[in-house]
Design a protein around this motif. Structure first.
Motif, PDB file in Angstrom:
ATOM      1  N   SER A 289      53.033  17.351  79.084  1.00 10.40           N
ATOM      2  CA  SER A 289      52.134  17.526  80.227  1.00 10.40           C
ATOM      3  C   SER A 289      52.908  17.748  81.519  1.00 10.40           C
ATOM      4  O   SER A 289      52.475  18.514  82.383  1.00 10.40           O
ATOM      5  N   ALA A 290      54.063  17.093  81.647  1.00 12.70           N
ATOM      6  CA  ALA A 290      54.855  17.249  82.866  1.00 12.70           C
ATOM      7  C   ALA A 290      55.365  18.673  83.005  1.00 12.70           C
ATOM      8  O   ALA A 290      55.362  19.244  84.100  1.00 12.70           O
ATOM      9  N   VAL A 291      55.795  19.253  81.884  1.00 14.37           N
ATOM     10  CA  VAL A 291      56.294  20.634  81.929  1.00 14.37           C
ATOM     11  C   VAL A 291      55.179  21.590  82.332  1.00 14.37           C
ATOM     12  O   VAL A 291      55.366  22.481  83.171  1.00 14.37           O
ATOM     13  N   LEU A 292      53.995  21.401  81.757  1.00 17.90           N
ATOM     14  CA  LEU A 292      52.874  22.289  82.062  1.00 17.90           C
ATOM     15  C   LEU A 292      52.364  22.091  83.486  1.00 17.90           C
ATOM     16  O   LEU A 292      52.071  23.050  84.198  1.00 17.90           O
ATOM     17  N   PHE A 293      52.260  20.823  83.908  1.00 13.68           N
ATOM     18  CA  PHE A 293      51.662  20.533  85.212  1.00 13.68           C
ATOM     19  C   PHE A 293      52.602  20.888  86.353  1.00 13.68           C
ATOM     20  O   PHE A 293      52.181  21.488  87.356  1.00 13.68           O
TER      21      PHE A 293
END
Length: 301
Positions: A289-293
Motif C-alpha cells: 500500500s505504501a508503494v501505491l499510495f
C-alpha cells in the motif's frame, strides 16, 4: 569530545544488568561500578538520597526506578586529552573544571528518564518492575542496546555519520526533532489518509533519514513527549539499513503493558513513512500500500 557510560543494576541485589560506553576512555571496571552502587546504598541506609556528584572531570548521576532498576550515568571529558593538555598548559585545570559543569544536573537526570523509558519501550514496564529473574532480564535487555547507543552517541557529542549534518536536541529538550517542509499541511493530510486507510491507525508520520519528523497526523502529536522522541530514534537505530521494519513497542505513557506495532516503510533513501498500529494489517500488505499510495509523491518528498 565527551565520554559517557551507562550502568544498569538490579536495585535489590546490585547485580549489573549491562554497561554501555561511548568515548575514547575505557569504561569503568566492575569494582568501580560496585563502589558507585555501594555509595548510593549507604546513603539510602542513612536516610539520604544521592542524586548526583562531580569530580574535576566527570559528573555522576544515580536514579532508581520502581525500586527495581538502578541507572548510573558517568558523563565527562576525555581525561587522556586533559592529561596531554596539562603537560603543556598548567592553566587547563580550571578550564576542564568549567567544562565539567556542562555535565550532570537536570539534563543528565532527564536523560536517565529517557533511557529508562527506552527500556520500557522495548521490554514493557512489567518486565522491568520485577527483577526476580536477573539472568533472563540480562538476556532480554540486549534488544535495547542499539537504541541506548543512539542516546549515548548524542551525549558523546558525535556529529555527522548516520544522523546527517546538524545537531539533534530531542534528548535534551524532550521534544521531537522536526523539519518544516513548505507543503507541511498537505503532507499531514496525506499521512493521515495513509495511516487510517491502510494501517487502521490514526498514529502516522513521515521521518527523514536523520531522525527528524517531516509531518505527522493530528493524533500522532498527542503522544507524550517521551514517545515522540523515542519512536523516530528506534526506527533508525537498526545497525543495518532495512526497507521495512515491524517492531513491537510498549508506549511508556500510553500503553506500557500492552504492545503496539511500529511499522516503518522506507519510501526513498531519505524518507520513511511510519505508523503505530495494532496487530493488523500485515507488514507485507502495508508495504504494498505504501508503494501505491506514496508513489506519486516521491518527487515532491
Amino acid at each position: 569530545m565527551a565520554n559517557v557510560t551507562l550502568v544498569a543494576l538490579s536495585a535489590v541485589s546490585g547485580v549489573p544488568l549491562f554497561i554501555r560506553h561511548k568515548g575514547s576512555n575505557k569504561p569503568p571496571s566492575y569494582n568501580v561500578v560496585g563502589s558507585l552502587n555501594g555509595v548510593f546504598m549507604f546513603g539510602e541506609s542513612q536516610g539520604t538520597k544521592l542524586i548526583d556528584t562531580r569530580t574535576p572531570h566527570m559528573a555522576i548521576t544515580w536514579k532508581t526506578y520502581h525500586d527495581s532498576v538502578r541507572l548510573i550515568l558517568l558523563h565527562g571529558d576525555d581525561t587522556s586529552n586533559n592529561r596531554r593538555k596539562n603537560a603543556t598548559n598548567v592553566n587547563n585545570d580550571s578550564s576542564s573544571k568549567q567544562s565539567c559543569l556542562l555535565y550532570g544536573g537536570l539534563a543528565d537526570q532527564r536523560l536517565l528518564d529517557l533511557i529508562f523509558n527506552s527500556l520500557v519501550l522495548l521490554l514493557s514496564i512489567d518486565a522491568l518492575a520485577s527483577t526476580s529473574n536477573i539472568e533472563r532480564l540480562k538476556k532480554d535487555v540486549k534488544v535495547c542496546y542499539p537504541l541506548l547507543d543512539v542516546l549515548l552517541e548524542r551525549c558523546e557529542g558525535r556529529g555527522g555519520g548516520r544522523w546527517g549534518p546538524g545537531p539533534l536536541f530531542s534528548h535534551l529538550v524532550h521534544c521531537s526533532d522536526t523539519v518544516l517542509p513548505p507543503d507541511n499541511y498537505n503532507l499531514q493530510s496525506e499521512v493521515q489518509k495513509w495511516s487510517e486507510g491502510y494501517c487502521s491507525s490514526s498514529y502516522g508520520c513521515l521521518v527523514s533519514a536523520n531522525g527528524r519528523v517531516l509531518a505527522g497526523s493530528r493524533t500522532y502529536w498527542t503522544l507524550s513527549s517521551t514517545e515522540l522522541v523515542l519512536l523516530p530514534m528506534l526506527l533508525l537505530a537498526a545497525p543495518t539499513p532495512n526497507t521495512a521494519t515491524d517492531v513491537a513497542v510498549y508506549l511508556p505513557h500510553k500503553s506500557p503493558k500492552v504492545p503496539f506495532r511500529l511499522l516503518g516503510i522506507k519510501l526513498t533513501c531519505h524518507v520513511w513513512c511510519v505508523s503505530v498500529c495494532g496487530p493488523s494489517p500485515s507488514l507485507a500488505s502495508v508495504l504494498k500500500s505504501a508503494v501505491l499510495f506514496w508513489g506519486p509523491y516521491y518527487a515532491g518528498i
